[in-house]
Scaffold this motif. Structure first.
Motif, PDB file in Angstrom:
ATOM      1  N   TYR A 166      -6.723 -24.504 -35.389  1.00  0.00           N
ATOM      2  CA  TYR A 166      -8.123 -24.544 -34.981  1.00  0.00           C
ATOM      3  C   TYR A 166      -8.735 -23.146 -35.005  1.00  0.00           C
ATOM      4  N   TYR A 167      -7.883 -22.135 -35.042  1.00  0.00           N
ATOM      5  CA  TYR A 167      -8.347 -20.748 -34.918  1.00  0.00           C
ATOM      6  C   TYR A 167      -7.831 -19.905 -36.094  1.00  0.00           C
ATOM      7  N   TRP A 168      -8.611 -18.918 -36.442  1.00  0.00           N
ATOM      8  CA  TRP A 168      -8.206 -17.941 -37.458  1.00  0.00           C
ATOM      9  C   TRP A 168      -8.903 -16.628 -37.161  1.00  0.00           C
ATOM     10  N   VAL A 169      -8.261 -15.541 -37.514  1.00  0.00           N
ATOM     11  CA  VAL A 169      -8.874 -14.221 -37.365  1.00  0.00           C
ATOM     12  C   VAL A 169      -8.243 -13.286 -38.387  1.00  0.00           C
ATOM     13  N   THR A 170      -9.083 -12.529 -39.065  1.00  0.00           N
ATOM     14  CA  THR A 170      -8.602 -11.519 -40.010  1.00  0.00           C
ATOM     15  C   THR A 170      -8.246 -10.277 -39.214  1.00  0.00           C
ATOM     16  N   VAL A 171      -6.967  -9.937 -39.214  1.00  0.00           N
ATOM     17  CA  VAL A 171      -6.488  -8.827 -38.370  1.00  0.00           C
ATOM     18  C   VAL A 171      -6.515  -7.489 -39.091  1.00  0.00           C
ATOM     19  N   ASP A 172      -6.752  -7.493 -40.402  1.00  0.00           N
ATOM     20  CA  ASP A 172      -6.815  -6.258 -41.180  1.00  0.00           C
ATOM     21  C   ASP A 172      -7.903  -6.433 -42.230  1.00  0.00           C
ATOM     22  N   LEU A 173      -9.027  -5.757 -42.049  1.00  0.00           N
ATOM     23  CA  LEU A 173     -10.156  -5.942 -42.949  1.00  0.00           C
ATOM     24  C   LEU A 173      -9.908  -5.330 -44.319  1.00  0.00           C
ATOM     25  N   ASP A 174      -8.956  -4.414 -44.418  1.00  0.00           N
ATOM     26  CA  ASP A 174      -8.654  -3.806 -45.715  1.00  0.00           C
ATOM     27  C   ASP A 174      -7.800  -4.728 -46.579  1.00  0.00           C
ATOM     28  N   THR A 175      -6.764  -5.301 -45.989  1.00  0.00           N
ATOM     29  CA  THR A 175      -5.863  -6.166 -46.749  1.00  0.00           C
ATOM     30  C   THR A 175      -6.312  -7.623 -46.727  1.00  0.00           C
ATOM     31  N   GLY A 176      -7.172  -7.974 -45.762  1.00  0.00           N
ATOM     32  CA  GLY A 176      -7.596  -9.364 -45.639  1.00  0.00           C
ATOM     33  C   GLY A 176      -6.586 -10.252 -44.941  1.00  0.00           C
ATOM     34  N   GLU A 177      -5.573  -9.660 -44.336  1.00  0.00           N
ATOM     35  CA  GLU A 177      -4.542 -10.460 -43.662  1.00  0.00           C
ATOM     36  C   GLU A 177      -5.179 -11.303 -42.547  1.00  0.00           C
ATOM     37  N   THR A 178      -4.974 -12.596 -42.621  1.00  0.00           N
ATOM     38  CA  THR A 178      -5.560 -13.532 -41.658  1.00  0.00           C
ATOM     39  C   THR A 178      -4.457 -14.298 -40.953  1.00  0.00           C
ATOM     40  N   LYS A 179      -4.592 -14.440 -39.632  1.00  0.00           N
ATOM     41  CA  LYS A 179      -3.583 -15.159 -38.861  1.00  0.00           C
ATOM     42  C   LYS A 179      -4.209 -16.399 -38.220  1.00  0.00           C
ATOM     43  N   PHE A 180      -3.450 -17.476 -38.246  1.00  0.00           N
ATOM     44  CA  PHE A 180      -3.921 -18.770 -37.768  1.00  0.00           C
ATOM     45  C   PHE A 180      -3.151 -19.187 -36.521  1.00  0.00           C
ATOM     46  N   SER A 181      -3.790 -20.000 -35.690  1.00  0.00           N
ATOM     47  CA  SER A 181      -3.127 -20.470 -34.471  1.00  0.00           C
ATOM     48  C   SER A 181      -3.691 -21.819 -34.051  1.00  0.00           C
ATOM     49  N   GLU A 182      -2.917 -22.510 -33.208  1.00  0.00           N
ATOM     50  CA  GLU A 182      -3.310 -23.834 -32.739  1.00  0.00           C
ATOM     51  C   GLU A 182      -3.961 -23.787 -31.366  1.00  0.00           C
ATOM     52  N   THR A 183      -3.651 -22.733 -30.614  1.00  0.00           N
ATOM     53  CA  THR A 183      -4.162 -22.659 -29.239  1.00  0.00           C
ATOM     54  C   THR A 183      -4.967 -21.389 -29.020  1.00  0.00           C
ATOM     55  N   LEU A 184      -5.833 -21.431 -28.016  1.00  0.00           N
ATOM     56  CA  LEU A 184      -6.659 -20.276 -27.689  1.00  0.00           C
ATOM     57  C   LEU A 184      -5.802 -19.112 -27.212  1.00  0.00           C
ATOM     58  N   ALA A 185      -4.715 -19.407 -26.496  1.00  0.00           N
ATOM     59  CA  ALA A 185      -3.843 -18.345 -25.990  1.00  0.00           C
ATOM     60  C   ALA A 185      -3.203 -17.568 -27.144  1.00  0.00           C
ATOM     61  N   GLU A 186      -2.727 -18.297 -28.127  1.00  0.00           N
ATOM     62  CA  GLU A 186      -2.127 -17.628 -29.285  1.00  0.00           C
ATOM     63  C   GLU A 186      -3.197 -16.866 -30.071  1.00  0.00           C
ATOM     64  N   HIS A 187      -4.353 -17.439 -30.176  1.00  0.00           N
ATOM     65  CA  HIS A 187      -5.456 -16.798 -30.883  1.00  0.00           C
ATOM     66  C   HIS A 187      -5.845 -15.481 -30.212  1.00  0.00           C
ATOM     67  N   ALA A 188      -5.808 -15.444 -28.878  1.00  0.00           N
ATOM     68  CA  ALA A 188      -6.174 -14.238 -28.133  1.00  0.00           C
ATOM     69  C   ALA A 188      -5.257 -13.075 -28.495  1.00  0.00           C
ATOM     70  N   VAL A 189      -3.986 -13.368 -28.754  1.00  0.00           N
ATOM     71  CA  VAL A 189      -3.033 -12.322 -29.144  1.00  0.00           C
ATOM     72  C   VAL A 189      -3.447 -11.711 -30.481  1.00  0.00           C
ATOM     73  N   TYR A 190      -3.842 -12.565 -31.407  1.00  0.00           N
ATOM     74  CA  TYR A 190      -4.251 -12.076 -32.727  1.00  0.00           C
ATOM     75  C   TYR A 190      -5.589 -11.342 -32.671  1.00  0.00           C
ATOM     76  N   VAL A 191      -6.481 -11.781 -31.781  1.00  0.00           N
ATOM     77  CA  VAL A 191      -7.751 -11.077 -31.608  1.00  0.00           C
ATOM     78  C   VAL A 191      -7.486  -9.666 -31.090  1.00  0.00           C
ATOM     79  N   GLN A 192      -6.523  -9.531 -30.184  1.00  0.00           N
ATOM     80  CA  GLN A 192      -6.154  -8.221 -29.677  1.00  0.00           C
ATOM     81  C   GLN A 192      -5.612  -7.335 -30.801  1.00  0.00           C
ATOM     82  N   GLU A 193      -4.854  -7.939 -31.712  1.00  0.00           N
ATOM     83  CA  GLU A 193      -4.328  -7.203 -32.865  1.00  0.00           C
ATOM     84  C   GLU A 193      -5.474  -6.706 -33.752  1.00  0.00           C
ATOM     85  N   TYR A 194      -6.473  -7.544 -33.915  1.00  0.00           N
ATOM     86  CA  TYR A 194      -7.653  -7.162 -34.691  1.00  0.00           C
ATOM     87  C   TYR A 194      -8.391  -6.007 -34.007  1.00  0.00           C
ATOM     88  N   GLN A 195      -8.553  -6.094 -32.712  1.00  0.00           N
ATOM     89  CA  GLN A 195      -9.266  -5.045 -31.982  1.00  0.00           C
ATOM     90  C   GLN A 195      -8.521  -3.713 -32.048  1.00  0.00           C
TER      91      GLN A 195
END
Length: 379
Positions: free
Chosen positions: A339-368
């Protein structure tokens, strides 16, 4: 009484020096000397020939630097988008269309008069003179074209800028046409031409009108949708809207997965986001800016018809010009649990996907954290 025999001074059976055969050892010595002399002569000749060829190449003696006349035979020569004169010259030489890339560049400089070689296919001949090749590529004496390169994911206002600049047609003419998209066979629900201005390289005839330009691009969009199996106008509009979000949110390698996640959010059993797509790209489109940052107030603003944080379902229409690949992903999304996706590296385009908001929050932190290490990249 017998006379005394006369003493002979030369014995008949003893050969003279002239008729005496040399010994075998002497013959071998003579042969070796002859062979050595022959080798020395051959080496000398080789050295002289090599030196002559070196000087010939160095001085260009006998080298063909240009062909005479219009050439022979027929060959299709392709100029790729972004190819500069040096690349064009080298490819012409490699295909034996001209004798020398350097000579072609000199001829091009003399013939150009401010003109540039446009991308496209050109009917040319083998072994043309550099001047004739330059004239052919500059479309001298032939029908010229307006060249327009429209990248994927551009918004309508960006596309109109390109069309006006490329064709010389006033931008106001394109803007007036965009106010009534239905004249091009676009559903009445569409607020603009957005999504229907198909990306690609265009070569428009010099006498083309603004209406004909827009119609050609809209027709190309419909052709891409039909190629993907979508023929109903309303369904085409829905697919274009999804595809434009996919185009804006993901790199091509992740199109299908992002499309799958969007479909999960639009599904009736979505309890993760309750029908909200929550796309930053849609919100910023409604705000008429491009940005990675949104305030809480902007995310809560329901007056923005493209605010998928506050309004369930799809926005009112496409947010850009999707490519054929994005359209294909929208038609055939990947079957994923995300249900969730976030590009954690705008240079490489690496995108991480997750099923829950909790897991998504970890990847958002990686992006930040990536943004913190790359100042100014996440504005």
């Amino acid at each position: 009484m017998h006379p005394e025999p006369v003493e002979q001074f030369f014995e008949a059976d003893v050969p003279s020096r002239r008729t005496r055969r040399p010994s075998k050892a002497r013959q071998r010595r003579r042969r070796r000397g002859t062979i050595v002399m022959l080798v020395v002569v051959l080496l000398f000749v080789g050295v002289v020939f090599g030196a002559a060829m070196f000087l010939r190449n160095l001085l260009g003696v006998g080298e063909v630097t240009d062909y005479a006349g219009p050439g022979t035979g027929s060959v299709t020569f392709t100029v790729e988008a972004g190819a500069g004169p040096l690349i064009v010259g080298n490819e012409l030489e490699q295909q034996d269309i001209v004798a020398s890339a350097d000579e072609f560049l000199n001829a091009l400089a003399a013939e150009a008069d401010g003109r540039v070689i446009q991308p496209g296919d050109y009917e040319m001949k083998y072994q043309m003179s550099s001047a004739e090749a330059a004239k052919a590529l500059l479309a001298e004496g032939g029908a010229g074209v307006y060249y327009a390169a429209v990248a994927r994911d551009l918004r309508q206002n960006e596309v109109l800028d390109i069309l006006a600049e490329s064709t010389g047609i006033p931008r106001e003419e394109f803007e007036a046409l965009a106010e009534d998209p239905t004249q091009f066979g676009i559903p009445e629900k569409s607020p603009s031409l957005e999504g229907y201005l198909y990306p690609g390289e265009y070569r428009f005839d010099l006498d083309i009108t603004a209406t004909e330009v827009i119609q050609q691009m809209v027709d190309n969009t419909k052709a891409a949708l039909e190629e993907a199996g979508v023929t109903d106008p309303d369904e085409q509009y829905r697919i274009l809207t999804i595809a434009s979000i996919v185009q804006a949110e993901a790199g091509q390698a992740d199109y299908a997965q992002v499309a799958g996640a969007i479909m999960n959010r639009l599904g009736p059993d979505n309890t993760e986001t309750n029908g909200l797509i929550q796309s930053d790209a849609t919100v910023t489109y409604g705000l008429d800016r491009k940005s990675y940052n949104l305030t809480d107030e902007e995310k809560a603003d329901k007056s923005n018809p493209y605010n998928t944080y506050a309004i369930e379902g799809l926005p009112v229409g496409p947010i850009g010009s999707p490519s054929a690949e994005a359209i294909e992903a929208a038609v055939n999304p990947a079957d994923v649990p995300y249900y969730y996706w976030v590009t954690v590296d705008l240079d490489t385009g690496e995108t991480k996907f997750s099923e829950t908001l909790a897991e998504h929050a970890v990847y958002v932190q990686e992006y930040q954290e990536w943004c913190a290490d790359n100042a100014g990249r996440c504005e």
